[in-house]
Design an enzyme around this catalytic site. Structure first.
Site, PDB file in Angstrom:
ATOM      1  CE  LYS A  42       9.915 -15.211 -14.498  1.00  0.00           C
ATOM      2  NZ  LYS A  42       9.049 -16.009 -13.907  1.00  0.00           N
ATOM      3  CD1 TRP A  77      -1.679  -5.773  -1.846  1.00  0.00           C
ATOM      4  CD2 TRP A  77      -2.468  -5.122  -3.867  1.00  0.00           C
ATOM      5  NE1 TRP A  77      -1.538  -6.827  -2.624  1.00  0.00           N
ATOM      6  CE2 TRP A  77      -1.774  -6.525  -4.000  1.00  0.00           C
ATOM      7  CE3 TRP A  77      -2.625  -4.459  -5.219  1.00  0.00           C
ATOM      8  CZ2 TRP A  77      -1.726  -7.142  -5.124  1.00  0.00           C
ATOM      9  CZ3 TRP A  77      -2.684  -5.314  -6.295  1.00  0.00           C
ATOM     10  CH2 TRP A  77      -2.184  -6.517  -6.223  1.00  0.00           C
ATOM     11  CG  HIS A  92      15.323 -41.064 -21.216  1.00  0.00           C
ATOM     12  ND1 HIS A  92      15.734 -42.445 -21.351  1.00  0.00           N
ATOM     13  CD2 HIS A  92      15.701 -41.066 -19.935  1.00  0.00           C
ATOM     14  CE1 HIS A  92      15.807 -42.888 -20.453  1.00  0.00           C
ATOM     15  NE2 HIS A  92      15.888 -41.829 -19.564  1.00  0.00           N
ATOM     16  CG  ASN A 142       2.017   0.795   3.679  1.00  0.00           C
ATOM     17  OD1 ASN A 142       0.735   1.087   3.473  1.00  0.00           O
ATOM     18  ND2 ASN A 142       2.847   1.401   2.829  1.00  0.00           N
ATOM     19  N   GLY A 143       1.700  -3.018   5.909  1.00  0.00           N
ATOM     20  CA  GLY A 143       2.138  -4.093   6.647  1.00  0.00           C
ATOM     21  C   GLY A 143       1.166  -5.017   7.320  1.00  0.00           C
ATOM     22  CB  CYS A 172      -0.736   0.107   1.254  1.00  0.00           C
ATOM     23  SG  CYS A 172      -1.641  -1.566   1.360  1.00  0.00           S
ATOM     24  CD  GLU A 226       9.480 -19.402 -12.735  1.00  0.00           C
ATOM     25  OE1 GLU A 226       8.621 -20.060 -13.229  1.00  0.00           O
ATOM     26  OE2 GLU A 226       9.295 -18.145 -12.584  1.00  0.00           O
ATOM     27  CD  GLU A 264       8.010 -14.107 -18.465  1.00  0.00           C
ATOM     28  OE1 GLU A 264       8.553 -14.757 -17.349  1.00  0.00           O
ATOM     29  OE2 GLU A 264       6.712 -13.626 -18.130  1.00  0.00           O
ATOM     30  NE  ARG A 304       4.606   1.546  -4.906  1.00  0.00           N
ATOM     31  CZ  ARG A 304       3.965   1.128  -3.695  1.00  0.00           C
ATOM     32  NH1 ARG A 304       2.707   1.478  -3.236  1.00  0.00           N
ATOM     33  NH2 ARG A 304       4.477   0.447  -2.676  1.00  0.00           N
ATOM     34  CE  LYS A 346       2.606  -9.265 -12.762  1.00  0.00           C
ATOM     35  NZ  LYS A 346       3.971 -10.104 -12.652  1.00  0.00           N
TER      36      LYS A 346
HETATM   37  O1  M6R Z   1      -1.598 -14.624 -12.764  1.00  0.00           O
HETATM   38  P1  M6R Z   1      -1.078 -15.779 -12.895  1.00  0.00           P
HETATM   39  O2  M6R Z   1      -0.535 -16.449 -12.058  1.00  0.00           O
HETATM   40  O3  M6R Z   1      -2.272 -16.756 -13.208  1.00  0.00           O
HETATM   41  O4  M6R Z   1      -0.521 -15.960 -14.374  1.00  0.00           O
HETATM   42  C1  M6R Z   1       0.064 -17.097 -14.885  1.00  0.00           C
HETATM   43  C2  M6R Z   1       1.061 -16.911 -15.923  1.00  0.00           C
HETATM   44  O5  M6R Z   1       0.585 -16.338 -17.068  1.00  0.00           O
HETATM   45  C3  M6R Z   1       2.250 -16.288 -15.241  1.00  0.00           C
HETATM   46  O6  M6R Z   1       2.869 -17.039 -14.114  1.00  0.00           O
HETATM   47  C4  M6R Z   1       3.510 -16.202 -16.498  1.00  0.00           C
HETATM   48  O7  M6R Z   1       3.821 -17.344 -16.940  1.00  0.00           O
HETATM   49  C5  M6R Z   1       4.603 -15.247 -16.141  1.00  0.00           C
HETATM   50  N1  M6R Z   1       4.736 -14.083 -16.715  1.00  0.00           N
HETATM   51  C6  M6R Z   1       5.833 -15.808 -15.928  1.00  0.00           C
HETATM   52  O8  M6R Z   1       6.662 -14.839 -15.234  1.00  0.00           O
END
Ligand code: M6R
Length: 600
Positions: free
Chosen positions: A477, A72, A496, A96-97, A2, A473, A480, A27, A595
């Site tokens: 990353k 938030w 394999h 906040n917190g 927040c 992951e 992406e 934010r 996002k």
């Molecule tokens: O909001 P969500 O966690 O449901 O989103 C799922 C994916 O779209 C999200 O994790 C995406 O893979 C990220 N941008 C990865 O960094």
């Protein structure tokens, strides 16, 4: 998190508060409010929704001291009553917190006759300060803060008195000409002053238009140093970091701390989720879990599979949300949907499908009031604060935090883990935020390795057991944000097929922290080294063997083997970040991605 703002000066406070809150809009928030001292009373204006709407609804108020807040939601839904500031008599508080012992304090204050109107933890603070108030606000804030457990950054208004304090949540004091400011974030007040004083934990500031006095937690006066901030607005929004992603990676210790706040007692070996509406008998009856998610959240779910199976002996199927409708689930299974945004269309559709089978549902999400939270039976919030970079970082770490706790809780209730094991795990989990901070302290070292990666076209991340989801992951990353082709593989699976792709041009990241598969992992490293691949290992700081087999090692602090994936995550995030930076990529807005993915 927040946003907080406070003003004491000679100008009208309301326009300054509204303008400063607007500067925190990027934010994200769900409600906003201000409190102004006017005509001998503290007047509060707040509502759910946008700051512009709040501004339009404001009457003509005058007053030269006030506080403001963008919320938030963490405790209580996003609505007008739960919006800050919260009041008790003539005292208004923006916070906040998380106040961890707010339930106990709420009961105590209710017995003393205080009436609570909101669902928030913050309201106890307003009443508590009121309870201690005699004739000086700082004198009331000092004992009130001693009564609370948890994290806070607060701005408190009482008449013309304005006080700020912090613990584990940032707060800065802005020094102006005949006016002084409080802000949770520098951009909020950068237009008004560049002279800033950073409050440290347990410090308190008392502001008037002409002075700011600083105190320690026992009200001993202290001297503080003024910093001149030369950031432009864009840099200030990122707290001086080059990208939101890097800022959010650095916010992970705090995010995880908030995830755990009030939920863990490592001394008693207990875990509590206030919002979990499952009885012990219902938990004992769970024999199957379906985890449904997409992208990074899916990788969190995959780690969850290892955790639920190991700690609680529950069979887990992890389903890609967009595929779930084609696999079917049995009505007896608990369906856990994981989504940081709570809005992902594929996950939402799968949730609805699961509900149509009669499954009990639980969401792990970061956004209070999001669509998924309104449709599930149970919600556990990750409390990471708003995440702006498209690449999920701190929300992933917090998802992991929740999943560890949930798996341990289920394991305890099912009698699969002992009290001693539970306490040991909780002690280790509690240390993770500080251990992440240590990794962040060595990030320059990771940046050097990223230079090697930045020239690659293809790469592999490998790991075994609970390190395998982190390999996935890491690969997600990297592709992406840097657009380098990356594959995450269970290390044993390389032979394999994918081993055919390994050459001196395919760097490999091997997550090789200690554990039952360590020796096998070393064999896999030898396999790829034999094909001349450059190998960077992520290993335990006590491991002095691994250097012999690889080209580089990033060491992570020692912890329980099963907890180490959280630490390895930070390394793969930083590696991806610095690789993307070396390639001049648009890190916070990768091409073709959003996002929140609200289309199926
Ligand atoms: O909001 P969500 O966690 O449901 O989103 C799922 C994916 O779209 C999200 O994790 C995406 O893979 C990220 N941008 C990865 O960094």
């Amino acid at each position: 998190m927040c946003g907080i703002i406070g003003y004491s000066g000679r100008r009208q406070a309301a326009p300054i508060l509204i303008d400063s809150l607007g500067r925190l809009e990027y934010r994200g928030y769900d409600s906003a409010g201000i409190a102004i001292f006017n005509n001998n009373t503290v007047e509060v204006y707040k509502d759910k929704g946008r700051i512009a709407d709040l501004e339009k609804a404001l009457p003509d108020i005058s007053g030269t001291v006030g506080i403001g807040h963008t919320r938030w939601a963490t405790h209580g839904r996003p609505n007008k009553v739960n919006a800050h500031p919260h009041t008790s008599g003539n005292i208004a508080v923006a916070h906040n917190g998380i106040i961890e012992n707010y339930q106990q304090l709420r009961e105590k204050l209710t017995q003393l006759g205080y009436i609570f109107v909101s669902e928030t933890d913050t309201e106890v603070l307003a009443h508590l300060i009121n309870y201690y108030y005699k004739n000086n606000l700082t004198d009331a804030v000092v004992p009130a803060l001693k009564d609370i457990k948890g994290s806070y950054a607060i701005a408190v208004l009482c008449g013309s008195e304005l006080v700020a304090a912090r613990k584990d949540s940032p707060l800065v004091i802005g020094i102006g000409e005949n006016e002084n400011f409080i802000a949770s974030d520098i951009p909020a007040i950068l237009k008004y002053t560049r002279k800033m004083i950073f409050l440290e934990d347990m410090e308190i500031a008392s502001l008037t238009p002409d002075s700011v006095l600083f105190f320690d937690s026992n009200k001993r006066q202290i001297e503080k140093q003024i910093n001149i901030i030369d950031w432009d607005m864009e840099a200030a929004e990122k707290s001086g970091y080059e990208h939101f992603m890097l800022k959010e990676i650095h916010e992970q210790p705090r995010a995880l701390h908030e995830t755990f706040a009030g939920r863990i007692s490592e001394l008693e070996g207990t875990i509590t989720f206030d919002s979990l509406d499952l009885t012990e008998d219902q938990i004992k009856d769970i024999s199957r879990i379906n985890v449904i998610a997409c992208g990074t959240s899916l990788n969190a779910g995959l780690l969850g599979k290892y955790l639920f199976e190991q700690f609680a002996g529950i069979h887990v199927d992890v389903e890609i949300a967009s595929e779930f409708r084609y696999v079917h689930s049995s009505p007896g299974s608990l369906v856990i949907v994981i989504s940081q945004s709570g809005e992902t269309a594929d996950t939402l559709a799968a949730l609805r499908e699961a509900k149509s089978y009669g499954c009990k549902t639980l969401a792990i999400t970061n956004v209070m009031g999001s669509t998924i939270t309104r449709e599930v039976d149970n919600v556990i919030y990750t409390r990471s604060g708003p995440e702006i970079g498209v690449a999920a970082t701190k929300t992933f770490i917090s998802q992991l935090g929740v999943i560890y706790l949930l798996a341990l809780l289920f394991g305890k209730i099912k009698g699969k883990i002992s009290s001693d094991q539970m306490k040991r795990m909780l002690v280790s989990l509690k240390q993770i935020p500080a251990q992440i901070t240590r990794i962040l302290g060595n990030k320059e070292f990771i940046e050097i390795y990223a230079q090697i990666f930045s020239n690659a076209n293809d790469s592999f991340f490998i790991g075994r057991t609970f390190n395998y989801p982190i390999a996935l992951e890491g690969a997600l990353k990297l592709k992406e944000i840097s657009y380098i082709h990356a594959e995450g593989y269970a290390a044993g699976e390389l032979k394999h097929g994918p081993l055919a792709l390994i050459t001196k041009n395919t760097p490999v990241i091997a997550i090789a922290t200690r554990g039952i598969t360590y020796d096998k992992m070393v064999n896999n490293i030898k396999e790829v080294k034999a094909r001349e691949a450059p190998v960077l290992a992520i290993a335990d700081e006590k491991d002095i063997e691994i250097e012999k087999y690889v080209d580089g090692v990033v060491k992570v602090p020692s912890t329980e083997d099963i907890i180490s994936p959280i630490l390895s995550t930070v390394v793969v995030q930083l590696l991806s970040y610095y690789t993307a930076k070396a390639r001049n990529c648009t890190i916070d807005q990768p091409r073709n991605l959003a996002k929140s993915v609200t289309v199926e």
